[in-house]
Design a protein around this motif. Sequence first.
Motif, short mmCIF file in Angstrom:
data_model
loop_
_atom_site.label_atom_id
_atom_site.label_comp_id
_atom_site.label_asym_id
_atom_site.label_seq_id
_atom_site.Cartn_x
_atom_site.Cartn_y
_atom_site.Cartn_z
N UNK A 1 31.61 -25.76 -57.60
CA UNK A 1 31.19 -26.03 -58.99
C UNK A 1 31.37 -24.75 -59.79
N UNK A 2 32.61 -24.24 -59.80
CA UNK A 2 32.85 -22.97 -60.47
C UNK A 2 32.63 -23.07 -61.97
N UNK A 3 32.74 -24.30 -62.55
CA UNK A 3 32.48 -24.46 -63.97
C UNK A 3 31.03 -24.14 -64.31
N UNK A 4 30.12 -24.50 -63.40
CA UNK A 4 28.69 -24.20 -63.60
C UNK A 4 28.43 -22.72 -63.29
N UNK A 5 29.00 -22.25 -62.21
CA UNK A 5 28.77 -20.85 -61.80
C UNK A 5 29.24 -19.86 -62.85
N UNK A 6 30.40 -20.11 -63.44
CA UNK A 6 30.93 -19.15 -64.41
C UNK A 6 30.04 -19.07 -65.64
N UNK A 7 29.41 -20.18 -66.03
CA UNK A 7 28.52 -20.15 -67.18
C UNK A 7 27.18 -19.49 -66.82
N UNK A 8 26.66 -19.79 -65.66
CA UNK A 8 25.39 -19.18 -65.23
C UNK A 8 25.53 -17.66 -65.11
N UNK A 9 26.57 -17.23 -64.40
CA UNK A 9 26.79 -15.79 -64.26
C UNK A 9 27.14 -15.17 -65.61
N UNK A 10 27.84 -15.93 -66.44
CA UNK A 10 28.19 -15.44 -67.77
C UNK A 10 26.98 -15.18 -68.64
N UNK A 11 25.95 -16.01 -68.49
CA UNK A 11 24.71 -15.79 -69.25
C UNK A 11 24.09 -14.46 -68.84
N UNK A 12 24.00 -14.23 -67.55
CA UNK A 12 23.42 -12.96 -67.07
C UNK A 12 24.28 -11.78 -67.50
N UNK A 13 25.61 -11.92 -67.36
CA UNK A 13 26.51 -10.82 -67.70
C UNK A 13 26.46 -10.48 -69.19
N UNK A 14 26.08 -11.47 -70.01
CA UNK A 14 26.02 -11.25 -71.46
C UNK A 14 24.71 -10.59 -71.90
#
Length: 304
Positions: free
Chosen positions: A91-104
Motif C-alpha cells: 500500500x505504497x500510496x498510503x505509506x507515501x502520504x503518511x511518511x510525507x506528513x511526518x517529513x513535512x
Amino acid sequence: KEQESEAIALLVNLAADEAAACLILAEDSFMAVALKAFKHKNVGMLKVVRHIASHTASRSILLDVMGGGDSSSYAWLVQLVQMVKATAADRHDVLVELLGIFAALDCPEVPWFDLCEAGLLEPLPRLLMVGFAEDDVVLEAVMLLSLLALDSAAAALLPSSKVIGLLPDLLAAKSADADLLVQLLFLVQCLLMLEETRDVLLETDVPLHLMDLVRSSSQAEAIELLDLILAVESHNDEPRWTRRIQECKFKLHNQEWLAACNGQDPERSPSPDASKRSMNSGWGTTEMQDSRREEKKSRRKKGR
C-alpha cells in the motif's frame, strides 16, 4: 461516493496553496474529517493533510487544530505512527502520504523523541531496504530521517536502530536518482553533524560511496561531505578515512597531470572543472533546507 471523491480532489488542489490551506483549517469540521480519513486510510484526505503540513504558515495551525486547540497534544501523530507500522509495503500510496506528513512537519513543536518512542523508527529499516519499497516511499523515509537527525533527542536513538547501516546500499543503488540522491547526501550531512550518529556513520562504507560519486560525477555535495569528514577526523588520533579521501581528492584535482604521467592523452581524461566548484555552492544547511522545500513543492505539483 463520486461527489465525495470530487470534493476531496478539489481539497487536494486547494491545500497545495498556502493561503487556502489556512482557510481549510478554519473549518470546524476539519479535525473530524481528518480523523475519519485516518481511520479509513483515505489517500486523498491524507494528501490534503500532507499538503497543509508542507506550508510554513499552516503547519503550526495544523498542529493546534489536530490537537484540539492544544498544539502540544500529539495523539493524532501517534495514531499516524501506528498506521505506518500497520500498513503493508504494497500500500505504497498510503505509506507515501503518511511518511510525507511526518517529513513535512519541519518545526520544533513536533515531539520527535516521543514519536520515536511510540514506534516511528521501527518500520524505517524495513522500508529502506533496497528493493523492498517504492522509490517515493524511500524518498519520504529518508527526508523523515533527516528531520530526526536534526532533533538531538531523537537523533540519539538512531545509532541503536539499523537505519544508518543501510545507507551504503542506498547510496550505491540510488545514485542515478537525482532527487533521492540529494536527500541521501543531506541525511549524511545531518548525521555527520552530531557526535553520536557521526561515529556510527563513519564505521560504515558511506565515505567509500561518496568517493565513488566524486569519481563518477564530481558531485559537489559529495566533495563537501568528504571535506567535512576530513575536518571531523582531524581531531581523531587514528583517522579511518583521511588518507583515502586525500588520495581521492588528489587524483581528482590532478587528472590531466596523472594522465600525462601514464602516457595517456590528457584531452581524453575527464575534465576536473566540475570538481573545482566552490565549497560554498549552496550545500550549507540553510541553503539545502531551502532546496528541499523547493523539491517538496515540485513533488506536490506532480502529485495533484
